[in-house]
Write an enzyme that holds these catalytic residues in place. Structure first.
Site, PDB file in Angstrom:
ATOM      1  N   ARG A 114       0.834  -1.213   0.000  1.00  0.00           N
ATOM      2  CA  ARG A 114       0.000   0.000   0.000  1.00  0.00           C
ATOM      3  C   ARG A 114       0.865   1.259   0.000  1.00  0.00           C
ATOM      4  O   ARG A 114       0.532   2.250  -0.660  1.00  0.00           O
ATOM      5  CB  ARG A 114      -0.953  -0.004   1.199  1.00  0.00           C
ATOM      6  CG  ARG A 114      -1.954   1.148   1.168  1.00  0.00           C
ATOM      7  CD  ARG A 114      -3.027   1.026   2.224  1.00  0.00           C
ATOM      8  NE  ARG A 114      -2.496   1.130   3.572  1.00  0.00           N
ATOM      9  CZ  ARG A 114      -3.207   0.915   4.670  1.00  0.00           C
ATOM     10  NH1 ARG A 114      -4.495   0.586   4.591  1.00  0.00           N
ATOM     11  NH2 ARG A 114      -2.648   1.021   5.867  1.00  0.00           N
ATOM     12  N   LYS A 162      -2.493   7.155   1.414  1.00  0.00           N
ATOM     13  CA  LYS A 162      -2.199   7.399   2.817  1.00  0.00           C
ATOM     14  C   LYS A 162      -1.097   8.451   2.863  1.00  0.00           C
ATOM     15  O   LYS A 162       0.081   8.155   3.047  1.00  0.00           O
ATOM     16  CB  LYS A 162      -1.786   6.084   3.503  1.00  0.00           C
ATOM     17  CG  LYS A 162      -2.302   6.001   4.928  1.00  0.00           C
ATOM     18  CD  LYS A 162      -2.211   4.633   5.500  1.00  0.00           C
ATOM     19  CE  LYS A 162      -1.991   4.701   7.006  1.00  0.00           C
ATOM     20  NZ  LYS A 162      -3.026   5.411   7.745  1.00  0.00           N
ATOM     21  N   GLU A 198     -16.028   6.448   5.905  1.00  0.00           N
ATOM     22  CA  GLU A 198     -15.268   5.747   6.944  1.00  0.00           C
ATOM     23  C   GLU A 198     -15.087   6.687   8.113  1.00  0.00           C
ATOM     24  O   GLU A 198     -15.685   7.754   8.137  1.00  0.00           O
ATOM     25  CB  GLU A 198     -13.910   5.289   6.399  1.00  0.00           C
ATOM     26  CG  GLU A 198     -13.061   6.437   5.890  1.00  0.00           C
ATOM     27  CD  GLU A 198     -11.632   6.044   5.537  1.00  0.00           C
ATOM     28  OE1 GLU A 198     -11.179   4.955   5.907  1.00  0.00           O
ATOM     29  OE2 GLU A 198     -10.967   6.870   4.897  1.00  0.00           O
TER      30      GLU A 198
HETATM   31  N1  PXG Z   1      -8.980   4.805   7.252  1.00  0.00           N
HETATM   32  C1  PXG Z   1      -8.022   5.720   7.415  1.00  0.00           C
HETATM   33  C2  PXG Z   1      -8.251   7.103   6.936  1.00  0.00           C
HETATM   34  C3  PXG Z   1      -6.809   5.360   8.010  1.00  0.00           C
HETATM   35  O1  PXG Z   1      -5.836   6.240   8.169  1.00  0.00           O
HETATM   36  C4  PXG Z   1      -7.685   3.108   8.283  1.00  0.00           C
HETATM   37  C5  PXG Z   1      -8.837   3.531   7.667  1.00  0.00           C
HETATM   38  C6  PXG Z   1      -7.553   1.670   8.666  1.00  0.00           C
HETATM   39  O2  PXG Z   1      -6.639   1.019   7.795  1.00  0.00           O
HETATM   40  P1  PXG Z   1      -5.757  -0.211   8.273  1.00  0.00           P
HETATM   41  O3  PXG Z   1      -4.987  -0.569   7.061  1.00  0.00           O
HETATM   42  O4  PXG Z   1      -4.899   0.267   9.393  1.00  0.00           O
HETATM   43  O5  PXG Z   1      -6.688  -1.258   8.711  1.00  0.00           O
HETATM   44  C7  PXG Z   1      -6.639   4.020   8.468  1.00  0.00           C
HETATM   45  C8  PXG Z   1      -5.363   3.602   9.128  1.00  0.00           C
HETATM   46  C9  PXG Z   1      -3.261   6.344  14.209  1.00  0.00           C
HETATM   47  C10 PXG Z   1      -3.325   5.227  13.233  1.00  0.00           C
HETATM   48  O6  PXG Z   1      -2.152   6.609  14.696  1.00  0.00           O
HETATM   49  C11 PXG Z   1      -4.132   5.355  12.116  1.00  0.00           C
HETATM   50  C12 PXG Z   1      -4.194   4.323  11.186  1.00  0.00           C
HETATM   51  C13 PXG Z   1      -3.485   3.185  11.386  1.00  0.00           C
HETATM   52  C14 PXG Z   1      -2.680   3.061  12.514  1.00  0.00           C
HETATM   53  C15 PXG Z   1      -2.610   4.089  13.457  1.00  0.00           C
HETATM   54  O7  PXG Z   1      -4.297   6.963  14.484  1.00  0.00           O
HETATM   55  N2  PXG Z   1      -4.981   4.535  10.120  1.00  0.00           N
END
Ligand code: PXG
Length: 290
Positions: A50, A149, A182
Site C-alpha cells: 500500500r 495514505k 469511513e
Molecule cells: N482509514 C483511514 C483514513 C486510516 O488512516 C484506516 C482507515 C484503517 O486502515 P488499516 O490498514 O490500518 O486497517 C486508516 C489507518 C493512528 C493510526 O495513529 C491510524 C491508522 C493506522 C494506525 C494508526 O491513528 N490509520
C-alpha cells in the site's frame, strides 16, 4: 529507542529531519501504521504494498526497494527489542527549496519508528464506543484521493476535532454525495440480519488492511460480506456496528448520533470477529527474531 532514517539508526534525541523537507513544508509524502504482535510484524507485505501504491499515486520515487523496506522494518523492530508494538513508516519527498516544485527534492527520505501504541482504554472495547457524524466530508477522488495514505491528514484531523468537540473519540465521515465513507483512522462495518456491510472503496474509504482481514475472517466463518453504498439511516438501523484499523483493531460501536445500535451492547458477531482477529494476530506475520 533507535530510529531508522535513510539507512542509519539514530537515538531519539538525534533523530531529526531538515526543516526544508517537503514532508514538513507541504505534507508531501506518504506513511503507514503497522503493528507487531508476539514477535511478528502483522501483514507487513500488505502495508508495504500500500505504501508503494500511495507513493506511485503522488509520483514519489521510492528511495528504497520493496524488499529493502521490508527488511528495514523488521531490523528496526529487532534493534528496539519489539515483540508487541507499533511501527510508523514515513516516506517524505525529501529536502527541497521553499517552493512547491517537487522536482527540487533530490531524494525521498525513509523514517521508521518502532515503539508502543496508545490504545483506546479497555472499557471502550468492553462497553462499546459512541461516535458521531461530522461536517467535514471525506476528500474527493479528484482532489487528494482518499486511497492515498498521504502525510496530509488535515482533513481527517478536522473531523477528529469535530468528534472530540462532541465528546466522542471517532467521527463518521460522509463523502460529498452523503454516503458513509469511513472514520478518521478506521474503516466502518455494520451487521444486519447476520450479514456484514461495509462502504465500497469508491465511497472514499481507505483500502484498509484490517478491513480486508475482517472480510476474510467473516467469509471463512460463513458470513456474507457486501459493499453497497451506505447511508446514516442504514447505520442507525443496524443490528451491530464496529470499526477496523491497525491501531484500534476492532472497536464495537453502540451509539451513533444519539441512536442506540442494536441492544446498546457490543454485538455477538462483532465479539466473535474480535476473538478470531486476536487469534490471527498472535500466529501470523513476518518473524522479527530468527
Ligand atoms: N482509514 C483511514 C483514513 C486510516 O488512516 C484506516 C482507515 C484503517 O486502515 P488499516 O490498514 O490500518 O486497517 C486508516 C489507518 C493512528 C493510526 O495513529 C491510524 C491508522 C493506522 C494506525 C494508526 O491513528 N490509520
Amino acid at each position: 529507542m533507535k530510529i531508522f532514517i535513510d539507512g542509519r539508526y539514530y537515538d531519539e534525541r538525534s533523530a531529526k529531519i531538515s526543516v526544508f523537507d517537503h514532508g514538513l513544508l507541504y505534507g508531501d509524502g506518504v506513511f503507514e501504521g503497522i503493528r507487531a504482535y508476539n514477535g511478528r510484524v502483522f501483514k507487513l507485505k500488505e502495508h508495504i504494498d500500500r505504501l508503494f501504491c500511495s507513493a506511485k499515486s503522488i509520483l514519489l520515487t521510492m528511495p528504497m526497494s520493496h524488499a529493502e523496506i521490508m527488511r528495514a522494518v523488521v531490523e528496526t523492530c529487532r534493534r528496539n527489542k519489539v515483540r508487541d508494538g507499533y511501527i510508523r513508516l514515513v516516506v517524505t519527498r525529501g529536502v527541497g527549496t521553499l517552493g512547491l516544485n517537487p522536482n527540487r527534492c533530490k531524494r525521498g527520505s525513509v523514517i521508521i519508528i518502532a515503539g508502543k501504541i496508545q490504545l483506546y482504554p479497555p472499557e471502550l472495547y468492553e462497553r462499546g464506543m459512541e461516535i458521531v457524524t461530522v461536517p467535514t466530508t471525506r476528500n474527493l477522488h479528484n482532489a487528494v484521493n482518499p486511497a492515498i495514505k498521504s502525510l496530509n491528514y488535515l482533513n481527517n484531523i478536522l473531523a477528529k476535532i469535530e468528534a472530540n468537540n462532541a465528546g466522542c473519540e471517532e467521527a463518521i465521515m460522509l463523502n460529498s454525495e452523503g454516503f458513509v465513507s469511513e472514520c478518521t483512522g478506521d474503516n466502518l462495518f455494520i451487521i444486519k440480519d447476520g450479514q456484514l456491510f461495509t462502504p465500497p472503496l469508491s465511497a472514499g474509504a481507505l483500502y484498509g488492511i484490517t478491513r480486508s482481514v475482517v472480510m476474510e475472517i467473516a467469509g471463512e466463518s460463513g458470513y456474507r460480506v457486501a459493499e453497497p453504498n451506505l447511508t446514516r439511516h442504514d447505520l442507525f438501523n443496524a443490528d451491530e456496528c464496529f470499526l477496523t484499523g491497525t491501531g484500534a483493531e476492532i472497536v464495537p460501536i453502540v451509539k451513533i448520533d444519539g441512536r442506540v445500535i442494536g441492544d446498546g451492547q457490543p454485538g455477538v458477531i462483532t465479539q466473535k470477529l474480535v476473538s478470531q482477529y486476536h487469534a490471527l494476530t498472535k500466529v501470523s506475520g513476518e518473524p522479527i527474531y530468527a
